[in-house]
Scaffold this motif. Structure first.
Motif, mmCIF file in Angstrom:
data_model
loop_
_atom_site.group_PDB
_atom_site.id
_atom_site.type_symbol
_atom_site.label_atom_id
_atom_site.label_comp_id
_atom_site.label_asym_id
_atom_site.label_seq_id
_atom_site.Cartn_x
_atom_site.Cartn_y
_atom_site.Cartn_z
ATOM 1 N N LEU A 163 -22.190 6.223 -61.922
ATOM 2 C CA LEU A 163 -22.228 6.368 -60.471
ATOM 3 C C LEU A 163 -23.225 5.396 -59.847
ATOM 4 O O LEU A 163 -22.992 4.869 -58.754
ATOM 5 N N ASP A 168 -16.538 5.203 -60.133
ATOM 6 C CA ASP A 168 -16.348 6.665 -60.073
ATOM 7 C C ASP A 168 -14.943 7.093 -60.459
ATOM 8 O O ASP A 168 -14.531 8.218 -60.184
ATOM 9 N N VAL A 195 -17.446 13.749 -60.088
ATOM 10 C CA VAL A 195 -16.340 13.056 -59.422
ATOM 11 C C VAL A 195 -15.231 14.061 -59.122
ATOM 12 O O VAL A 195 -15.092 15.074 -59.817
#
Length: 309
Positions: A163, A168, A195
């Motif tokens: 991240l 992501d 996510v």
């Protein structure tokens, strides 16, 4: 046509042919047959060094010939150079080959996991200026190929770094088939804390016979993107002699459909294509339904059982 309950992404064009040398025409025919069966998402090839993976040296040509309206075509890449080739070929998605296992990372790409993350950061900056979706694998997310199992804490450390890099979209791969349903739930739940479900793909392998058991827990957790491989085919040059195949697509489709989860895939056509593929690569395929036939519908009779595998 309504969206399927689960999007099956077919990875045999990459996973099988990195381990079995076949002409390009066979790869294109496989995509054609799978498309006619209703498959709409593919991991088509890898843009990696042809001296290391000679079976995928024709990746650009495969993309050029396989392009059809309504299909999502993805690939694997190992560095920024490979990503640039994927963009040139018109790939919709590219997934970086990040291994959670240090030994396999070095065998596969010649880099440590830490060095791989630095390369992924460079790739993310490059992809930002181009029309492509960059994702990353987490290979051996549940452990393996030889070491102990991995759990949520192991994934958490990697997830925060991903991240930070700005990637992501993840493909969690149970590359050694370590995960039973409790382990599937644990690691996927940990990923979903970072996510959304739409950003997560789970790639199931069946090395230890637990692959089908993973499907329904994934559905219960809201995962709708699942990678499978026709006839359980596949392998990897970095693990010579290893099994390495994905969960059989045809077995997965039957289980999901019988459980009320739509896939949009025609099972009889899929079975026919699986048997065709096994003949083309000349090795014994895996799975069940292509040998026994699907569970019959009302008014139908089951095919006679055959035990010639």
């Amino acid at each position: 046509m309504p969206e399927p309950g689960v999007l099956i992404r077919e990875i045999s064009p990459r996973l099988t042919f990195q381990d079995h040398l076949v002409p390009t025409d066979v790869k294109i025919e496989l995509v054609r047959r799978l498309t006619e069966a209703g498959v709409r998402a593919f991991e088509l090839s890898s843009f990696v060094r042809p001296d290391l993976v000679p079976g995928l040296a024709d990746a650009g040509e495969v993309f050029a010939q396989a392009r059809r309206s309504g299909l999502t075509l993805g690939c694997c890449v190992g560095n920024t150079r490979g990503l640039a080739r994927a963009i040139e070929a018109g790939a919709d998605t590219a997934a970086f080959l990040l291994s959670a296992d240090e030994e396999f990372a070095r065998a596969n790409t010649g880099r440590s996991t830490s060095d791989s993350l630095a390369e992924l950061e460079r790739m993310a900056a490059f992809a930002a200026g181009h029309d492509i979706e960059l994702a990353t694998y987490v290979i051996f997310a549940w452990g393996g190929p030889t070491g102990p199992a991995r759990g949520a804490d192991d994934l958490g450390l990697l997830a925060r770094r991903l991240l930070d890099i700005g990637v992501d979209r993840w493909i969690l791969a149970d590359s050694a088939g370590y995960a039973a349903p409790p382990q599937i739930r644990e690691v996927v739940s940990a990923a979903l804390a970072h996510v959304p479900a739409d950003n997560l793909t789970v790639q199931i392998h069946d090395d230890r016979g637990m692959g089908l058991a993973a499907l329904l827990p994934l559905v219960e957790l809201g995962v709708r993107r699942i990678d499978t491989a026709l006839a359980g085919s596949g392998g990897h040059p970095a693990v010579p002699g290893g099994r390495g195949g994905g969960l059989c697509t045809e077995d997965a489709v039957q289980l999901l459909e019988l459980s009320g989860v739509t896939t949009g895939i025609d099972l009889p056509r899929l079975i026919g294509t699986a048997n065709w593929l096994v003949g083309e690569i000349g090795v014994r395929g895996r799975g069940f339904v292509r040998h026994t036939g699907p569970v019959p519908r009302a008014g139908e009779s089951a095919a006679p059982l055959s035990f010639t595998w």
